[in-house]
Design a protein around this motif. Structure first.
Motif, PDB file in Angstrom:
ATOM      1  N   PRO A 107       0.800  -1.232   0.000  1.00 24.20           N
ATOM      2  CA  PRO A 107       0.000   0.000   0.000  1.00 24.20           C
ATOM      3  C   PRO A 107       0.832   1.283   0.000  1.00 24.20           C
ATOM      4  CG  PRO A 107      -0.036  -1.010   2.168  1.00 24.20           C
ATOM      5  CD  PRO A 107       0.671  -1.974   1.265  1.00 24.20           C
ATOM      6  N   MET A 108       1.568   1.498  -1.076  1.00 22.03           N
ATOM      7  CA  MET A 108       2.217   2.780  -1.352  1.00 22.03           C
ATOM      8  C   MET A 108       1.925   3.090  -2.809  1.00 22.03           C
ATOM      9  SD  MET A 108       6.240   1.645  -1.419  1.00 22.03           S
ATOM     10  CE  MET A 108       6.846   0.384  -2.583  1.00 22.03           C
ATOM     11  N   SER A 109       1.617   4.307  -3.154  1.00 22.93           N
ATOM     12  CA  SER A 109       1.160   4.606  -4.510  1.00 22.93           C
ATOM     13  C   SER A 109       2.246   4.379  -5.548  1.00 22.93           C
ATOM     14  CB  SER A 109       0.658   6.054  -4.595  1.00 22.93           C
ATOM     15  OG  SER A 109       1.693   6.970  -4.273  1.00 22.93           O
ATOM     16  N   ARG A 110       3.491   4.683  -5.204  1.00 25.31           N
ATOM     17  CA  ARG A 110       4.582   4.478  -6.148  1.00 25.31           C
ATOM     18  C   ARG A 110       5.829   4.031  -5.400  1.00 25.31           C
ATOM     19  NH1 ARG A 110       6.446   9.777  -9.111  1.00 25.31           N
ATOM     20  NH2 ARG A 110       4.274  10.342  -9.420  1.00 25.31           N
ATOM     21  N   GLY A 111       6.711   3.358  -6.129  1.00 21.37           N
ATOM     22  CA  GLY A 111       7.961   2.890  -5.551  1.00 21.37           C
ATOM     23  C   GLY A 111       8.182   1.407  -5.772  1.00 21.37           C
ATOM     24  N   ILE A 112       9.477   1.028  -5.810  1.00 18.26           N
ATOM     25  CA  ILE A 112       9.881  -0.379  -5.888  1.00 18.26           C
ATOM     26  C   ILE A 112      11.022  -0.583  -4.899  1.00 18.26           C
ATOM     27  CG2 ILE A 112      10.975  -2.179  -7.294  1.00 18.26           C
ATOM     28  CD1 ILE A 112       9.725  -0.887  -9.762  1.00 18.26           C
ATOM     29  N   LEU A 113      10.926  -1.631  -4.090  1.00 17.56           N
ATOM     30  CA  LEU A 113      12.033  -2.085  -3.276  1.00 17.56           C
ATOM     31  C   LEU A 113      12.305  -3.524  -3.681  1.00 17.56           C
ATOM     32  CD1 LEU A 113      13.909  -1.174  -0.873  1.00 17.56           C
ATOM     33  CD2 LEU A 113      12.456  -2.635   0.545  1.00 17.56           C
ATOM     34  N   ALA A 114      13.410  -3.727  -4.398  1.00 12.26           N
ATOM     35  CA  ALA A 114      13.744  -5.046  -4.949  1.00 12.26           C
ATOM     36  C   ALA A 114      14.872  -5.654  -4.141  1.00 12.26           C
ATOM     37  CB  ALA A 114      14.154  -4.915  -6.410  1.00 12.26           C
ATOM     38  N   THR A 115      14.625  -6.829  -3.574  1.00 14.27           N
ATOM     39  CA  THR A 115      15.656  -7.577  -2.866  1.00 14.27           C
ATOM     40  C   THR A 115      16.029  -8.784  -3.716  1.00 14.27           C
ATOM     41  OG1 THR A 115      14.786  -6.882  -0.712  1.00 14.27           O
ATOM     42  CG2 THR A 115      16.258  -8.783  -0.741  1.00 14.27           C
ATOM     43  N   SER A 116      17.248  -8.765  -4.240  1.00 18.61           N
ATOM     44  CA  SER A 116      17.709  -9.814  -5.143  1.00 18.61           C
ATOM     45  C   SER A 116      18.897 -10.532  -4.521  1.00 18.61           C
ATOM     46  CB  SER A 116      18.131  -9.225  -6.499  1.00 18.61           C
ATOM     47  OG  SER A 116      17.051  -8.542  -7.116  1.00 18.61           O
ATOM     48  N   THR A 117      18.891 -11.850  -4.597  1.00 18.78           N
ATOM     49  CA  THR A 117      20.024 -12.621  -4.094  1.00 18.78           C
ATOM     50  C   THR A 117      20.543 -13.532  -5.197  1.00 18.78           C
ATOM     51  OG1 THR A 117      18.903 -14.620  -3.262  1.00 18.78           O
ATOM     52  CG2 THR A 117      18.831 -12.651  -1.872  1.00 18.78           C
ATOM     53  N   ALA A 118      21.861 -13.731  -5.170  1.00 17.09           N
ATOM     54  CA  ALA A 118      22.504 -14.582  -6.166  1.00 17.09           C
ATOM     55  C   ALA A 118      23.669 -15.312  -5.519  1.00 17.09           C
ATOM     56  CB  ALA A 118      23.008 -13.744  -7.346  1.00 17.09           C
ATOM     57  N   LYS A 119      24.006 -16.471  -6.056  1.00 20.05           N
ATOM     58  CA  LYS A 119      25.115 -17.260  -5.525  1.00 20.05           C
ATOM     59  C   LYS A 119      26.437 -16.517  -5.702  1.00 20.05           C
ATOM     60  CE  LYS A 119      23.244 -21.926  -6.193  1.00 20.05           C
ATOM     61  NZ  LYS A 119      23.440 -23.208  -6.933  1.00 20.05           N
ATOM     62  N   LEU A 120      27.219 -16.515  -4.659  1.00 20.32           N
ATOM     63  CA  LEU A 120      28.561 -15.948  -4.698  1.00 20.32           C
ATOM     64  C   LEU A 120      29.487 -16.926  -5.405  1.00 20.32           C
ATOM     65  CD1 LEU A 120      30.310 -13.566  -3.487  1.00 20.32           C
ATOM     66  CD2 LEU A 120      30.763 -15.107  -1.571  1.00 20.32           C
ATOM     67  N   VAL A 121      30.279 -16.433  -6.355  1.00 17.65           N
ATOM     68  CA  VAL A 121      31.269 -17.289  -7.000  1.00 17.65           C
ATOM     69  C   VAL A 121      32.283 -17.721  -5.943  1.00 17.65           C
ATOM     70  CG1 VAL A 121      33.168 -17.328  -8.665  1.00 17.65           C
ATOM     71  CG2 VAL A 121      30.981 -16.301  -9.291  1.00 17.65           C
ATOM     72  N   VAL A 179      19.837  -4.852  -2.449  1.00 15.55           N
ATOM     73  CA  VAL A 179      18.548  -4.208  -2.218  1.00 15.55           C
ATOM     74  C   VAL A 179      18.553  -2.881  -2.976  1.00 15.55           C
ATOM     75  CG1 VAL A 179      16.912  -3.322  -0.523  1.00 15.55           C
ATOM     76  CG2 VAL A 179      18.419  -5.240   0.074  1.00 15.55           C
ATOM     77  N   ALA A 180      17.604  -2.716  -3.891  1.00 19.15           N
ATOM     78  CA  ALA A 180      17.537  -1.512  -4.722  1.00 19.15           C
ATOM     79  C   ALA A 180      16.176  -0.854  -4.569  1.00 19.15           C
ATOM     80  CB  ALA A 180      17.790  -1.853  -6.190  1.00 19.15           C
ATOM     81  N   ALA A 181      16.195   0.473  -4.526  1.00 19.84           N
ATOM     82  CA  ALA A 181      14.951   1.242  -4.432  1.00 19.84           C
ATOM     83  C   ALA A 181      14.926   2.293  -5.518  1.00 19.84           C
ATOM     84  CB  ALA A 181      14.830   1.908  -3.059  1.00 19.84           C
ATOM     85  N   LEU A 182      13.752   2.461  -6.124  1.00 19.03           N
ATOM     86  CA  LEU A 182      13.537   3.566  -7.055  1.00 19.03           C
ATOM     87  C   LEU A 182      12.050   3.859  -7.158  1.00 19.03           C
ATOM     88  CD1 LEU A 182      12.377   2.044  -9.768  1.00 19.03           C
ATOM     89  CD2 LEU A 182      14.761   1.847 -10.404  1.00 19.03           C
ATOM     90  N   ASP A 183      11.746   4.987  -7.762  1.00 17.24           N
ATOM     91  CA  ASP A 183      10.373   5.382  -8.048  1.00 17.24           C
ATOM     92  C   ASP A 183       9.992   4.765  -9.390  1.00 17.24           C
ATOM     93  OD1 ASP A 183       8.076   6.763  -9.004  1.00 17.24           O
ATOM     94  OD2 ASP A 183       8.566   8.533  -7.824  1.00 17.24           O
ATOM     95  N   ASN A 184       9.009   3.869  -9.386  1.00 16.46           N
ATOM     96  CA  ASN A 184       8.662   3.153 -10.614  1.00 16.46           C
ATOM     97  C   ASN A 184       8.190   4.078 -11.735  1.00 16.46           C
ATOM     98  OD1 ASN A 184       6.294   3.206  -8.652  1.00 16.46           O
ATOM     99  ND2 ASN A 184       5.230   2.657 -10.540  1.00 16.46           N
ATOM    100  N   LEU A 185       7.575   5.204 -11.386  1.00 12.42           N
ATOM    101  CA  LEU A 185       7.107   6.122 -12.418  1.00 12.42           C
ATOM    102  C   LEU A 185       8.201   7.075 -12.877  1.00 12.42           C
ATOM    103  CD1 LEU A 185       3.548   7.044 -11.083  1.00 12.42           C
ATOM    104  CD2 LEU A 185       4.132   5.464 -12.945  1.00 12.42           C
ATOM    105  N   ALA A 186       9.155   7.392 -11.999  1.00 13.80           N
ATOM    106  CA  ALA A 186      10.227   8.325 -12.343  1.00 13.80           C
ATOM    107  C   ALA A 186      11.388   7.546 -12.967  1.00 13.80           C
ATOM    108  CB  ALA A 186      10.654   9.121 -11.117  1.00 13.80           C
TER     109      ALA A 186
END
Length: 355
Positions: A246-260, A318-325
């Protein structure tokens, strides 16, 4: 020089954000706005926050109305712009904020979208790392391809967030491209302005709702395409789960990947810091600091925090941005600036709105 601009789909959320940013751009003049069911009505009825553009009236979205402008931005539903763009004969630069021109693979388009597959245009994520001929030892940025471009595909907001999160690690060879997991908290404005029951306030307030679970989200092939371009030695695989919050705009993406194996935490941080050290709009936060969506609202910024979970051998981004901007309209205008030879930051801000 002042460039004449038309915005197709000006009554929607993405169209409104394009207009908000364009209104402050010193080199772009919005002369034409178009809509569908709202054609013939004042723009201010659909976008009451855009007082400086109150003189504009929405016109029908046709090739005849759009042709003849220096720049046309498309903010239309997926599948709606491809037919229109093919009919433009006198437009110096077209920028599509929909998906119609993003994917190079017709098979991916058929699987995730369906309908006619249109030619892929130059991808509009300037900061994205690109491995020349697939070689991680020879790296450039996507902005090089945007210089002088006449047709640009702005990114999917979720896709660019995840791609910018992971491309530095893949290009540097510190994370593996298989077994990536991304979970995103996203605002409902990314789904557009059309009335849908599951997007009503009563359905969203006080709850978090996953959707497109199990590898069905349309941004998955776009992410894989970007990560291949960053030099992935294996076909990227990603488990991608967005969650409406419940926020009108924004993305908080938490991505994980195997460490070489054998890679240190210092080498991981160095890869991201080197990738974005000179970027105006992508900022790697200090160690131990992670972003909030609130700090990106209205800004053309992507904020990134990085950690290494040594117990399980995974990197967490962890990345954050405004999805509309930054996720849509900002990326489109930033890419247009580059294409036209203007300073990349023209008309765009790194400052958000708070509280």
């Amino acid at each position: 020089m002042t460039y004449s601009v038309a915005v197709a789909g000006a009554s929607g959320y993405a169209g409104g954000e394009l207009l908000r940013l364009l209104a402050g751009h010193p080199e772009f003049e919005v002369r034409t706005v178009t809509g569908h069911s709202s054609a013939g009505r004042p723009l201010i009825e659909s976008q009451p926050h855009l007082r400086s553009l109150a003189h504009l009236t929405l016109q029908a979205t046709t090739p005849e109305v759009l042709d003849g402008h220096d720049i046309v931005f498309f903010a239309l539903p997926h599948g709606a712009s491809g037919e229109l763009t093919a009919q433009l004969t006198n437009v110096r630069l077209a920028v599509d904020c929909g998906a119609d021109h993003r994917l190079t693979s017709s098979a991916d388009w058929a699987k995730f979208y369906g309908g006619e597959h249109h030619e892929a245009w130059t991808y509009g994520v300037p900061e994205l790392i690109v491995a020349a001929n697939g070689a991680a030892s020879s790296l450039t940025k996507q902005r090089d391809a945007l210089i002088g471009a006449t047709r640009i595909a702005a990114p999917g907001c979720n896709a660019s967030t995840v791609a910018m999160s992971l491309a530095p690690g893949i290009a540097a060879g510190v994370i593996e491209a298989t077994d990536i997991v991304s979970v995103l908290a996203v605002g409902p404005s990314g789904a557009g302005k059309a009335a849908k029951t599951h997007l009503l306030g009563a359905e969203l307030m006080g709850t978090a709702n996953p959707y497109a679970v199990g590898g069905t989200h349309r941004h998955i092939p776009e992410i894989q395409q970007a990560l291949r371009g960053a030099g992935a030695s294996e076909e990227p695989t990603i488990s991608f789960t967005p969650v409406l919050v419940p926020m009108s705009r924004g993305i908080l993406a938490t991505s994980t990947a195997k460490l070489v194996p054998g890679t240190t935490a210092a080498e991981v941080r160095a890869a991201w810091e080197a990738a974005y050290a000179d970027e105006a709009f992508v900022h790697v936060l200090p160690e131990g600091v992670f972003p909030r969506t609130a700090d990106t609202l209205g800004a053309n910024t992507c904020l990134i925090g990085i950690a290494v979970d040594e117990a399980v051998g995974r990197v967490i981004v962890v990345a954050a941005l405004d999805n509309l901007a930054k996720g849509t309209a900002g990326a489109a205008i930033q890419s247009a600036n580059i294409a036209l030879g203007l300073p990349e930051i023209t008309g765009l801000s790194v400052d958000g709105v708070a509280p």
